[in-house]
Design an enzyme around this catalytic site. Structure first.
Site, PDB file in Angstrom:
ATOM      1  CG  ASP A   1      16.924  27.639  -4.189  1.00  0.00           C
ATOM      2  OD1 ASP A   1      16.709  28.007  -3.029  1.00  0.00           O
ATOM      3  OD2 ASP A   1      17.927  26.972  -4.519  1.00  0.00           O
TER       4      ASP A   1
ATOM      5  CD  GLU B   1       3.748  31.806 -22.388  1.00  0.00           C
ATOM      6  OE1 GLU B   1       3.244  30.742 -21.957  1.00  0.00           O
ATOM      7  OE2 GLU B   1       4.849  31.861 -22.961  1.00  0.00           O
TER       8      GLU B   1
END
Ligand code: NOJ
Ligand code: CA
Length: 556
Positions: free
Chosen positions: A218, A263
């Site tokens: 956002d 990751e």
């Protein structure tokens, strides 16, 4: 595109997000499971088969976290849980698992620019002293004037009014001020503070561990600030010299976020960046940063062939060299619904002029016809595409919500000068002849949180289901074909010569999309089959405000 079933890892060069059709699900207004008039996760779970049948690849959920709801959940008090009005963390886990089993990926909304004033960190900052470590996570400053009675600078909130609010210190006296670029209930984090950076990396991991496939970020371009907090004029260009819009140091943060996303296999970071400078926008999706950004120039573009062509060209020109796929967005929960927009005499949109757009007359029939044509145009473009809930059934902007029922802080903070965004957030009609149109279960204790127009009985999922020529069946067909057709989705496109007011392009040698935005019918180019048309064709002619997908080479 992936097969329905478990969304397994994609092969290199075949990343799911490069061509995904992503359904934006505004939880509050999607489906209410417990009858309190507010959509919730239980409601979503009962409708997952609807979404799987629609043919979308992923769902983006607007914020679902605990929140006082001063800005419909964009004021988060706990980034690691679910608001009780929506359900529980266990519901979210179950929903993610069920969606994955149905072949649907999950994207969640993370709000890094600000939290809620009820967030424990902000509460701790309020109880702590000026200059404390707790206050350093936000933007606290003494006021100007002899008694500090003036805000630290003249910045204005994006929702109207000053961007600063004064706090009461522990001794009961008026004290420092804190910055909020949005509502006072949304204090801005200080992204120069290492606690803030570390905390958000952990929040990302928390949700990736729970199975989130992507994060929508956002207000992604606004998080870093010039710590000297210089004055800025309302029309100052965003970029390196602006104190908070699109500063260069924002990119360090997203490079770090990308390392976290990497990751995990196959996760995606999507930036909400409203900046006019397309070259600077492309920096957000350069290698090692975000995967995609929303295409707001496309969303704001009028229904006009040369203007759309220019936006399409500039989008592809900027994304291509950095290796990012384009995205295509017609609307979302912050802007007017597309049917209303396209039914106006001015079909563009800008957040700053909502009152003007709402003052224009709307031809819903024309708007619907254009929205159908725009859907096929959009779904034929190379890249990924967003469908905002309700777009697929042709909902329009509800402009006549009674003032006393309006919820958007923009409406309140501008004292009604801006009608706000409630009109695009009205609960979906699912079935039946009367409100709540199946949004809430039978016998629900409360009415929907915003009133639904009675005319929406004709636009409910039930009313449109199986009806040839309905918006829903158009979306279903288009999404199914887009998924099945190797030429659509990611990759390139080639413009082909066309009459004035007509957009025509090829997706490889076999599929051509032609949109007629002119006022007259035009002859269809040579083809061997019509794949799909947004409205009936007129013999060999393509009528105004119609898009057609043509097969130009015989299939094997
Ligand atoms: C953008 C969101 O889409 C909007 O709904 C929200 O009000 C602001 N950011 C502030 O979080
Ligand atoms: Ca509910």
């Amino acid at each position: 595109m992936h097969e329905v079933g478990s969304p397994g890892p994609s092969a290199p060069g075949d990343y799911w997000w490069r061509s995904a059709a992503i359904y934006q699900l505004y939880v509050r207004s999607f489906a209410d499971g417990n009858g309190d008039g507010i959509g919730d996760l239980a409601g979503v779970r009962t409708r997952l088969s609807y979404l799987a049948g629609l043919g979308i690849d992923a769902i983006w959920f607007n914020p679902w976290y605990p929140s006082p709801m001063s800005d419909a959940g964009y004021d988060i008090s706990d980034y690691r849980s679910i608001d009780p009005v929506f359900g529980t963390l266990a519901d979210a886990d179950a929903l993610i698992a069920e969606a994955h089993a149905a072949g649907i990926r999950i994207i969640i909304d993370v709000v890094p620019n600000h939290c809620s004033d009820q967030h424990p960190w902000f509460q701790a900052a309020l109880s702590a002293a000026p200059g404390s470590a707790e206050r350093a996570r936000f933007w606290f400053r003494p006021g100007r004037g002899r008694g500090g009675e003036l805000p630290p600078n003249g910045w204005q909130s994006i929702f109207g009014g000053p961007a600063w609010t004064r706090v009461t210190e522990r001794d009961g006296r008026p004290g420092e001020w804190y910055l909020h670029l949005f509502a006072p209930e949304q204090p801005d984090f200080n992204w120069a503070n290492p606690d803030v950076r570390a905390e958000f990396e952990e929040v990302l991991r928390f949700w990736f561990e729970r199975g989130a496939d992507g994060i929508r970020i956002d207000s992604a371009g606004m998080i870093t600030k010039d710590a000297s907090l210089p004055e800025v004029s309302i029309d100052a260009p965003s970029g390196p010299h602006h104190p908070y819009a699109d500063r260069d140091d924002v990119h360090e943060v997203y490079r770090q976020w990308r390392a976290v996303a990497d990751e995990y296999p196959d996760r995606v970071l999507i930036g909400e960046v409203w900046i006019p400078d397309a070259v600077r926008l492309a920096r957000y999706v350069s290698p090692g940063e975000l995967h995609t950004v929303f295409n707001f120039p496309y969303l704001s573009c009028p229904w006009n062939a040369p203007a759309l062509r220019e936006v399409i060209d500039s989008t592809l020109a900027l994304n291509g060299p950095v290796g990012a796929p384009a995205t295509w967005v017609l609307s979302n929960h912050d802007v007017d619904r597309i049917v209303s927009r396209y039914g106006r005499t001015d079909t563009s949109f800008s957040l700053q002029q909502r009152a003007y757009f709402h003052s224009l007359p709307v031809d819903l029939q024309l708007g619907t016809r254009r929205a159908r044509a725009a859907a096929l145009l959009t779904l034929a473009l190379p890249g990924s595409v967003y469908v905002y809930q309700g777009e697929e059934i042709g909902l329009w902007e509800v402009q006549d919500i009674p003032d006393e029922l309006r919820q958007d802080p923009i409406w309140r903070r501008t004292r009604g000068a801006d009608p706000g965004r409630d009109g695009s957030r009205v609960p979906l009609p699912w079935s039946g002849q009367e409100p709540p149109f199946g949004f809430s279960p039978p016998g629900a204790a409360s009415e929907p949180w915003l009133p639904q127009p009675k005319e929406w009985r004709e636009l409910s999922v039930e009313a449109e289901n199986g009806q040839a020529g309905s918006m829903l069946e158009l979306y279903r067909s288009a999404l199914r074909l887009r998924r099945a057709e190797p030429a659509l989705g990611d990759d390139s496109m080639t413009w082909v010569p066309s009459a004035e007011g007509v957009l025509a392009f090829d997706r490889d040698a076999s599929v051509r999309c032609v949109s007629n935005l002119s006022a007259a019918s035009v002859a269809l180019p040579g083809h061997c089959a019509v794949i799909l048309a947004s409205d009936p064709l007129d013999g060999g002619m393509l009528p105004p405000d119609t898009t057609v997908w043509l097969r130009t080479e015989p299939q094997d």
